[in-house]
Motif scaffolding. Structure first.
Motif, PDB file in Angstrom:
ATOM      1  N   UNK A 111      -5.418  15.172   8.930  1.00  0.00           N
ATOM      2  CA  UNK A 111      -5.418  16.254   7.947  1.00  0.00           C
ATOM      3  C   UNK A 111      -4.125  17.064   8.033  1.00  0.00           C
ATOM      4  N   UNK A 112      -3.655  17.307   9.269  1.00  0.00           N
ATOM      5  CA  UNK A 112      -2.378  18.023   9.443  1.00  0.00           C
ATOM      6  C   UNK A 112      -1.233  17.212   8.849  1.00  0.00           C
ATOM      7  N   UNK A 113      -1.274  15.901   9.052  1.00  0.00           N
ATOM      8  CA  UNK A 113      -0.239  15.023   8.505  1.00  0.00           C
ATOM      9  C   UNK A 113      -0.276  15.059   6.980  1.00  0.00           C
ATOM     10  N   UNK A 114      -1.464  14.970   6.409  1.00  0.00           N
ATOM     11  CA  UNK A 114      -1.599  15.005   4.952  1.00  0.00           C
ATOM     12  C   UNK A 114      -1.068  16.321   4.386  1.00  0.00           C
ATOM     13  N   UNK A 115      -1.358  17.415   5.057  1.00  0.00           N
ATOM     14  CA  UNK A 115      -0.872  18.720   4.588  1.00  0.00           C
ATOM     15  C   UNK A 115       0.647  18.772   4.627  1.00  0.00           C
ATOM     16  N   UNK A 116       1.238  18.245   5.676  1.00  0.00           N
ATOM     17  CA  UNK A 116       2.703  18.248   5.781  1.00  0.00           C
ATOM     18  C   UNK A 116       3.317  17.336   4.729  1.00  0.00           C
ATOM     19  N   UNK A 117       2.688  16.184   4.475  1.00  0.00           N
ATOM     20  CA  UNK A 117       3.172  15.283   3.413  1.00  0.00           C
ATOM     21  C   UNK A 117       3.100  15.979   2.053  1.00  0.00           C
ATOM     22  N   UNK A 118       2.045  16.745   1.823  1.00  0.00           N
ATOM     23  CA  UNK A 118       1.908  17.482   0.567  1.00  0.00           C
ATOM     24  C   UNK A 118       3.033  18.505   0.423  1.00  0.00           C
ATOM     25  N   UNK A 119       3.393  19.168   1.522  1.00  0.00           N
ATOM     26  CA  UNK A 119       4.507  20.118   1.493  1.00  0.00           C
ATOM     27  C   UNK A 119       5.810  19.406   1.131  1.00  0.00           C
ATOM     28  N   UNK A 120       5.994  18.227   1.682  1.00  0.00           N
ATOM     29  CA  UNK A 120       7.201  17.448   1.377  1.00  0.00           C
ATOM     30  C   UNK A 120       7.229  17.046  -0.098  1.00  0.00           C
ATOM     31  N   UNK A 121       6.127  16.507  -0.570  1.00  0.00           N
ATOM     32  CA  UNK A 121       6.070  16.017  -1.946  1.00  0.00           C
ATOM     33  C   UNK A 121       6.154  17.140  -2.978  1.00  0.00           C
ATOM     34  N   UNK A 122       5.708  18.343  -2.617  1.00  0.00           N
ATOM     35  CA  UNK A 122       5.777  19.476  -3.546  1.00  0.00           C
ATOM     36  C   UNK A 122       7.122  20.194  -3.474  1.00  0.00           C
ATOM     37  N   UNK A 123       7.964  19.796  -2.531  1.00  0.00           N
ATOM     38  CA  UNK A 123       9.270  20.428  -2.396  1.00  0.00           C
ATOM     39  C   UNK A 123       9.278  21.678  -1.532  1.00  0.00           C
ATOM     40  N   UNK A 124       8.144  21.996  -0.902  1.00  0.00           N
ATOM     41  CA  UNK A 124       8.088  23.170  -0.031  1.00  0.00           C
ATOM     42  C   UNK A 124       8.950  23.003   1.214  1.00  0.00           C
ATOM     43  N   UNK A 125       9.091  21.748   1.667  1.00  0.00           N
ATOM     44  CA  UNK A 125       9.959  21.456   2.809  1.00  0.00           C
ATOM     45  C   UNK A 125      10.873  20.296   2.437  1.00  0.00           C
ATOM     46  N   UNK A 126      11.993  20.176   3.129  1.00  0.00           N
ATOM     47  CA  UNK A 126      12.941  19.093   2.879  1.00  0.00           C
ATOM     48  C   UNK A 126      12.558  17.861   3.703  1.00  0.00           C
ATOM     49  N   UNK A 127      13.170  16.744   3.388  1.00  0.00           N
ATOM     50  CA  UNK A 127      12.911  15.528   4.158  1.00  0.00           C
ATOM     51  C   UNK A 127      13.380  15.694   5.597  1.00  0.00           C
ATOM     52  N   UNK A 128      14.432  16.487   5.815  1.00  0.00           N
ATOM     53  CA  UNK A 128      14.895  16.754   7.180  1.00  0.00           C
ATOM     54  C   UNK A 128      13.870  17.571   7.954  1.00  0.00           C
ATOM     55  N   UNK A 129      13.272  18.562   7.289  1.00  0.00           N
ATOM     56  CA  UNK A 129      12.235  19.356   7.945  1.00  0.00           C
ATOM     57  C   UNK A 129      11.003  18.498   8.259  1.00  0.00           C
ATOM     58  N   UNK A 130      10.684  17.589   7.357  1.00  0.00           N
ATOM     59  CA  UNK A 130       9.558  16.686   7.589  1.00  0.00           C
ATOM     60  C   UNK A 130       9.861  15.770   8.775  1.00  0.00           C
ATOM     61  N   UNK A 131      11.076  15.216   8.822  1.00  0.00           N
ATOM     62  CA  UNK A 131      11.471  14.357   9.946  1.00  0.00           C
ATOM     63  C   UNK A 131      11.422  15.130  11.258  1.00  0.00           C
ATOM     64  N   UNK A 132      11.850  16.382  11.220  1.00  0.00           N
ATOM     65  CA  UNK A 132      11.815  17.226  12.406  1.00  0.00           C
ATOM     66  C   UNK A 132      10.370  17.455  12.851  1.00  0.00           C
ATOM     67  N   UNK A 133       9.475  17.702  11.917  1.00  0.00           N
ATOM     68  CA  UNK A 133       8.060  17.886  12.238  1.00  0.00           C
ATOM     69  C   UNK A 133       7.498  16.623  12.881  1.00  0.00           C
TER      70      UNK A 133
END
Length: 137
Positions: A111-133
């Motif tokens: 669920x945490x992973x899905x939430x972070x993926x949603x942030x990435x796909x909505x533009x709330x975070x960058x791909x670099x921030x996602x990679x860092x997470x």
């Protein structure tokens, strides 16, 4: 990706030179270069020091040897009993068998992973921030 390739990836992501990473963990620039080119494999204490210096999990540097779909299936089959990871009924994805010992924690992490993926796909975070997470795990 090999361990060396992962070291290089995260070192560059952090904006460090090989010598800087070497200084942080007490080895030479040449040692880092050898690790990154897979000429030498760092022992576990060096992996842990590198991970700490790069602010990532030591597991982020591990080479799990998954090179193709067959290797991936082998890994998933190993995870089935303990974590409850099973194929969805229609075979299009994965689901969690609630009777598995670690199913509740696995579900929570997914669920945490899905939430972070949603942030990435909505533009709330960058791909670099996602990679860092992702590297924190």
């Amino acid at each position: 990706m090999t361990t060396g390739e992962k070291i290089r990836h995260y070192r560059k992501l952090r904006g460090l030179y090989q010598g800087e990473l070497g200084e942080r963990i007490g080895v030479s620039e040449g040692a880092i270069r050898h690790y990154e080119t897979d000429f030498r494999t760092p022992k576990q204490p060096q992996v842990e020091a590198i991970a700490e210096a790069l602010d990532i999990s030591p597991l982020a540097l591990k080479d799990f040897g998954v090179e193709n779909a067959r290797d991936l299936l082998g890994l998933l089959l190993q995870l089935e009993d303990e974590f409850g990871i099973v194929p969805a009924e229609d075979g299009s994805g994965l689901s969690i068998d609630a009777s598995a010992e670690k199913a509740p924690k696995t579900t929570q992490m997914l669920k945490a992973w899905a939430a972070k993926r949603n942030e990435l796909e909505s533009g709330e975070i960058t791909s670099e921030e996602y990679a860092d997470w992702k590297a924190k795990f």
